[in-house]
Design a protein around this motif. Structure first.
Motif, mmCIF file in Angstrom:
data_model
loop_
_atom_site.group_PDB
_atom_site.id
_atom_site.type_symbol
_atom_site.label_atom_id
_atom_site.label_comp_id
_atom_site.label_asym_id
_atom_site.label_seq_id
_atom_site.Cartn_x
_atom_site.Cartn_y
_atom_site.Cartn_z
ATOM 1 N N UNK A 157 0.846 -1.187 0.000
ATOM 2 C CA UNK A 157 0.000 0.000 0.000
ATOM 3 C C UNK A 157 0.878 1.233 0.000
ATOM 4 N N UNK A 158 0.426 2.278 -0.677
ATOM 5 C CA UNK A 158 1.174 3.534 -0.699
ATOM 6 C C UNK A 158 1.193 4.194 0.673
ATOM 7 N N UNK A 159 0.171 3.977 1.452
ATOM 8 C CA UNK A 159 0.077 4.589 2.782
ATOM 9 C C UNK A 159 0.789 3.722 3.812
ATOM 10 N N UNK A 160 1.387 4.344 4.793
ATOM 11 C CA UNK A 160 2.007 3.599 5.894
ATOM 12 C C UNK A 160 1.588 4.232 7.219
ATOM 13 N N UNK A 161 0.416 3.899 7.689
ATOM 14 C CA UNK A 161 -0.072 4.425 8.962
ATOM 15 C C UNK A 161 0.683 3.777 10.120
ATOM 16 N N UNK A 162 0.463 4.248 11.328
ATOM 17 C CA UNK A 162 1.110 3.626 12.482
ATOM 18 C C UNK A 162 0.543 2.241 12.752
ATOM 19 N N UNK A 163 1.289 1.405 13.451
ATOM 20 C CA UNK A 163 0.766 0.072 13.782
ATOM 21 C C UNK A 163 -0.442 0.162 14.705
ATOM 22 N N UNK A 164 -1.310 -0.827 14.557
ATOM 23 C CA UNK A 164 -2.495 -0.974 15.422
ATOM 24 C C UNK A 164 -3.354 0.294 15.469
ATOM 25 N N UNK A 165 -3.492 0.931 14.321
ATOM 26 C CA UNK A 165 -4.276 2.174 14.224
ATOM 27 C C UNK A 165 -5.684 1.997 14.759
ATOM 28 N N UNK A 166 -6.334 0.891 14.372
ATOM 29 C CA UNK A 166 -7.743 0.706 14.719
ATOM 30 C C UNK A 166 -7.981 0.430 16.190
ATOM 31 N N UNK A 167 -6.915 0.185 16.927
ATOM 32 C CA UNK A 167 -7.042 -0.052 18.360
ATOM 33 C C UNK A 167 -6.795 1.210 19.180
ATOM 34 N N UNK A 168 -6.360 2.272 18.527
ATOM 35 C CA UNK A 168 -6.049 3.502 19.247
ATOM 36 C C UNK A 168 -7.332 4.172 19.776
ATOM 37 N N UNK A 169 -7.350 4.614 21.025
ATOM 38 C CA UNK A 169 -8.552 5.253 21.582
ATOM 39 C C UNK A 169 -9.004 6.478 20.799
ATOM 40 N N UNK A 170 -8.070 7.320 20.351
ATOM 41 C CA UNK A 170 -8.472 8.527 19.619
ATOM 42 C C UNK A 170 -9.092 8.156 18.273
#
Length: 345
Positions: A157-170
């Motif tokens: 993927x062209x995007x590289x978000x941080x790990x475990x994004x979907x688990x972040x409270x914010x």
């Protein structure tokens, strides 16, 4: 907003019109109605693919009734508050959609899935409201890519978000704003992350979610020689995810380098029989896991155009499902996308 990381020069293969022209085939079953629930439109910076280009592909002989545009970081506003800049993409796509409506033919971008930085938490609601207003009745949801892997060689993927994004409270605070506004979520991640989506879907059962590109079964880098292992792990993860009744699945995107089929490296473009043979195990696993009422075929154009023609891809899906019942085929080619994205027939 998510930016590509400097250590991951991931690029999608280039589209080569001369190479694609080496194989053409007529549409099979041209009367079967289709909604294409996943395509992009973008300008020269990424290799021009705008309304006219999509209309040429859609005129391949298949009965393309409507389509859904999916965010791709294009035509953002260049002024004003940064958090509202993605609204420019929706404004851009609405202009394309209205041009298409004036021409007749497919209802291009009958649904629009845009971007909003959900990690801003609950304060992202005003951006979502601005997206809805800009969509003029077409805005359906948000995609916030979560595709992350520690090994750069496994990333597609062209995007590289941080790990475990979907688990972040914010992130979850922002995600919580979707359902009250009648919005859905398009998820894109690798098969190694599907358990994170299961956790998110369990936490927000009222939010409609659709997982893109069969859930990203990695076929490159360290997984290139482990296809049987990947198929087993990916299939098991899908079956677990399917317990969440609010989750649907898009079947397509298989032309991306991520999957390892490397059709773009062939001397000539593949025909639909070749694609059907390669894709059948993935398609059948998806439908066995989610059932025919929660899956939909997608083109993922122009990304997948690097490996085959638009009409060839739809022919491949038709070949794979040739022995399926009429209602199953209607569901996967048209009805499920119409229901999920609220597109009137």
């Amino acid at each position: 907003m998510t930016q590509p990381a400097s250590d991951t020069p991931v690029r999608h293969p280039a589209v080569r019109p001369d190479w694609l022209a080496r194989h053409r085939e007529a549409a099979l079953e041209p009367g079967l109605p289709i909604i294409d629930p996943h395509h992009h439109l973008w300008g020269e910076a990424r290799g021009r693919y705008l309304l006219d280009d999509f209309l040429v592909d859609a005129a391949s002989g298949h009965d393309i009734r409507a389509s859904v545009f999916i965010e791709c970081d294009t035509a953002y506003r260049t002024t004003g508050e940064a958090r509202f800049q993605p609204v420019g993409e929706t404004e851009f796509v609405v202009e394309m959609a209205e041009r298409a409506a004036a021409l007749g033919g497919p209802r291009v971008a009958a649904g629009i899935v845009g971007f909003a930085e959900l990690t801003e938490g609950a304060s992202i609601r005003d951006v979502l409201e601005a997206q809805i207003a800009a969509g003029r009745g077409r805005f359906r949801g948000v995609r916030h890519i979560a595709a992350w892997h520690p090994d750069a060689a496994a990333r597609g993927s062209l995007a590289t978000p941080p790990p475990m994004l979907m688990l972040q409270p914010r992130f979850r605070e922002g995600f919580a704003q979707l359902a009250p506004l009648g919005l859905s979520f398009d998820a894109w991640m690798y098969h190694t992350q599907i358990a994170e989506l299961r956790d998110l879907a369990d936490a927000f059962p009222e939010t409609p979610i659709v997982l893109n590109h069969v859930g990203g079964a990695i076929g490159i880098g360290p997984y290139a020689t482990r296809r049987r292992h990947v198929m087993a792990a990916w299939g098991a993860a899908l079956r677990e995810l399917a317990h969440c009744q609010n989750v649907h699945l898009k079947i397509g995107g298989l032309g991306m380098r991520l999957f390892g089929f490397a059709m773009h490296e062939r001397e000539a473009p593949p025909d639909s029989a070749t694609l059907a043979e390669a894709w059948r195990p993935l398609v059948e696993t998806c439908v066995e896991a989610f059932g025919a009422t929660r899956c939909m075929f997608e083109s993922n154009f122009p990304v997948d155009k690097a490996g085959f023609a638009y009409g060839t891809a739809w022919n491949a899906f038709k070949r794979i499902t040739a022995s399926w019942s009429a209602w199953e085929r209607a569901a996967l080619f048209h009805d499920n996308a119409a229901r999920f994205y609220r597109i009137a027939s």
